[in-house]
Scaffold this active site. Structure first.
Site, short mmCIF file in Angstrom:
data_model
loop_
_atom_site.label_atom_id
_atom_site.label_comp_id
_atom_site.label_asym_id
_atom_site.label_seq_id
_atom_site.Cartn_x
_atom_site.Cartn_y
_atom_site.Cartn_z
N GLU A 46 0.58 -1.29 -0.10
CA GLU A 46 0.01 0.04 0.19
C GLU A 46 0.59 1.00 0.24
OE1 GLU A 46 -3.07 0.67 -0.59
OE2 GLU A 46 -3.58 -1.95 -0.23
N ASN A 50 1.17 3.92 -3.13
CA ASN A 50 0.78 5.30 -3.32
C ASN A 50 1.72 6.41 -3.59
OD1 ASN A 50 -1.24 4.54 -1.88
ND2 ASN A 50 -1.41 5.74 0.17
N ARG A 126 -9.78 3.75 -7.40
CA ARG A 126 -9.06 3.40 -6.08
C ARG A 126 -10.23 3.58 -4.53
NH1 ARG A 126 -5.11 2.04 -7.97
NH2 ARG A 126 -4.04 1.71 -6.35
#
Length: 169
Positions: A46, A50, A126
């Site tokens: 994650e 990002n 997202r």
């Protein structure tokens, strides 16, 4: 004793899996549970995603939008310069410290960005759960960001917490 590793890689979506495996290999000698390993790999995934998607806006996974030509120096010849992601890990006994750092666009409002379901890229479908997953799967999460300068995500996970409890019963 403290053990450290640092990896710097291109902000390409293909390298997200590399980052997960690198951290997994780094902690393997601690014999983490499958759940601990999955939690750590998900949090790293994650944070790196990002950096790639939000920090650098690298939507295709290959180079910057607009096809800017990059340098042909370094480890290999690059057609584009997608930006770099820095992954730093440190082990102190059974405590894992992870930092994922980019020098991308940064986050305007960190508090808002950390709210579940908040996303700046709804057109990409997202989910807005990246920081929520990091927070849920790790023991500690800190996010520092300066707009126009980048973001640093710090995570801590104690490995082996549940093992002794299970054997006591």
């Amino acid at each position: 004793m403290r053990n450290e590793m640092e990896i710097i890689f291109d902000a390409l979506s293909d390298n997200e899996g590399f980052a997960r495996v690198a951290v997994a290999a780094f902690i393997a000698h601690l014999n983490p549970t499958l759940e601990e390993m999955a939690d750590i790999k998900t949090a790293v995934s994650e944070a790196v995603t990002n950096s790639i998607i939000h920090g650098y806006g690298n939507l295709e996974g290959y180079g910057r939008p607009g096809g800017q030509e990059g340098s042909e120096e370094g480890c290999g010849k690059h057609k584009a310069n997608p930006g770099k992601v820095r992954l730093c890990c440190a082990l102190e006994k059974n405590i894992l410290h992870i930092e994922v750092i980019d020098t991308g666009r940064g986050i305007e409002d960190v508090e808002q960005a950390m709210e579940p379901l908040y996303t700046t890229r709804p057109e990409l479908e997202r989910s807005g759960m990246g920081f929520a997953f990091m927070e849920a799967f790790m023991d500690d999460l800190e996010v520092e960001s300066v707009p126009g300068q980048g973001t640093r995500v710090r995570m801590i996970k104690k490995i082996g917490v549940g093992g002794w409890i299970e054997h006591q019963c």
